[in-house]
Design a protein around this motif. Structure first.
Motif, short mmCIF file in Angstrom:
data_model
loop_
_atom_site.label_atom_id
_atom_site.label_comp_id
_atom_site.label_asym_id
_atom_site.label_seq_id
_atom_site.Cartn_x
_atom_site.Cartn_y
_atom_site.Cartn_z
N ILE A 97 24.77 128.50 31.72
CA ILE A 97 25.08 127.59 32.36
C ILE A 97 24.73 125.74 32.03
CG2 ILE A 97 26.02 126.23 35.08
CD1 ILE A 97 26.75 129.44 35.10
N ALA A 124 23.36 123.14 39.41
CA ALA A 124 24.40 122.90 40.09
C ALA A 124 25.16 123.47 41.51
CB ALA A 124 26.14 123.06 39.33
N THR A 227 20.94 115.97 38.79
CA THR A 227 22.46 116.93 38.93
C THR A 227 23.42 115.49 40.02
OG1 THR A 227 21.82 118.70 38.35
CG2 THR A 227 23.75 118.45 39.90
#
Ligand code: SAM
Length: 292
Positions: A97, A124, A227
């Motif tokens: 990822i 995420a 994020t």
């Protein structure tokens, strides 16, 4: 009570999630796999050594990163084909990822080798779970392009996306990314910046994009892992005034009334919302006015 001996680890590739900050965020299963595997392939062996030392794990490591993915992938595959068990980790979170991993997984699958995920932290979904935005549908986009022009076009392609958007971003680019986001998605699009998840200085900044931008501009330096999440585009019937389907004159009147802005200030705001220049908007406004 006598401890039961651990069952040996079956051969194959194990994709092992590791903490994204807090070392307590590792599963018992991940620790067992890391302890029992024949070898651990690491994005950065020094980084992983810290984790292994913390948990008193002494499994041999080998590097597997962006720059040796091809050559090392072939070597690792050969070892897997000889019946070894191999754990793959990245510096943090889930391998594959926005990190190396996808290629060795594909090689292993093609060679008929068992691939076992060992789930755990991923920035995420960790950010999404606590952001307060819709989790019904989300689109993970990794890092937006570093160059401003490419980033703008990338954002343009996502402007009408209804799903919650999730991006990774580097601290030195966050201000320019937010500026571009304001220009393309509109200053009022709701956003969340999740910083330093699971660490001592964990922080969630929630609000319209212009507020996030102002809050970050007020800080001397931008630091920490980040994020960024954006609410999806609103439904057609719940559209706010920021969408380009609203005429400029209507949005202008709205801003002048609700925020007591003069015409120039309101036009400047609309330019930011729509990512257009003030002069282009002014020309469009004249055209709108000549039509009535
Ligand atoms: N594989 C990782 C995962 O599963 O989350 C992501 C790796 S990517 C190279 C690193 C980026 O993830 C950082 O630049 C940041 O955008 C995000 N990230 C990683 N750890 C984070 C944290 N503790 N808080 C917020 N974002 C984080």
């Amino acid at each position: 009570m006598r401890e039961m001996p651990e069952a040996p680890l079956a051969p194959g590739l194990y994709i092992v999630a590791t903490p994204i900050g807090n070392l307590e965020d590792i599963t018992l299963r991940a620790l067992r796999v890391l302890r029992q595997a024949d070898c651990i392939a690491c994005e950065d062996t020094r980084q992983t050594q810290k984790l292994l030392a913390h948990f008193d794990i002494h499994t041999p490591t080998v590097s597997y990163h962006q720059h040796n993915e091809r050559a090392r992938g072939a070597e690792l595959l050969a070892r897997l084909q000889q019946g070894e068990s191999l754990a793959l980790v990245s510096d943090a979170g889930l391998p594959g990822i926005s990190d190396p991993g996808a290629e060795i997984v594909q090689l292993a699958i093609a060679a008929g080798i068992a691939v076992t995920p060992i789930p755990g932290p991923c920035a995420a979904v960790t950010a999404l779970a606590a952001a307060g935005l819709s989790t019904e549908r989300f689109l993970f986009l990794g890092f937006a392009p570093a160059r401003a022009g490419e980033r703008r076009s990338f954002f343009e392609s996502l402007r009408s996306e209804r799903a919650t958007l999730v991006f990774y971003e580097a601290p030195h680019r966050i201000l320019s990314t937010l500026e571009d986001a304001v220009a393309v998605f509109g200053a009022d699009r709701h956003a969340v910046l999740a910083r330093e998840l699971t660490k001592i200085h964990e922080e969630f900044l929630r609000g319209p994009l212009h507020e996030l931008l102002a809050a970050l501009r007020d800080r001397e330096i931008q630091r920490g892992e980040m994020t960024l999440l954006l609410a999806g585009a609103p439904d057609a019937d719940t559209q706010s005034g920021v969408t380009p389907t609203t005429s400029i004159s209507a949005r202008l009147a709205e801003l002048m009334q609700s925020e007591s802005l003069d015409e120039m200030a309101a036009l400047k705001r609309i330019a930011r919302e729509r990512g257009a220049s003030k002069s282009a908007l002014y020309r469009e406004l004249q055209r709108e006015r000549s039509r009535v």
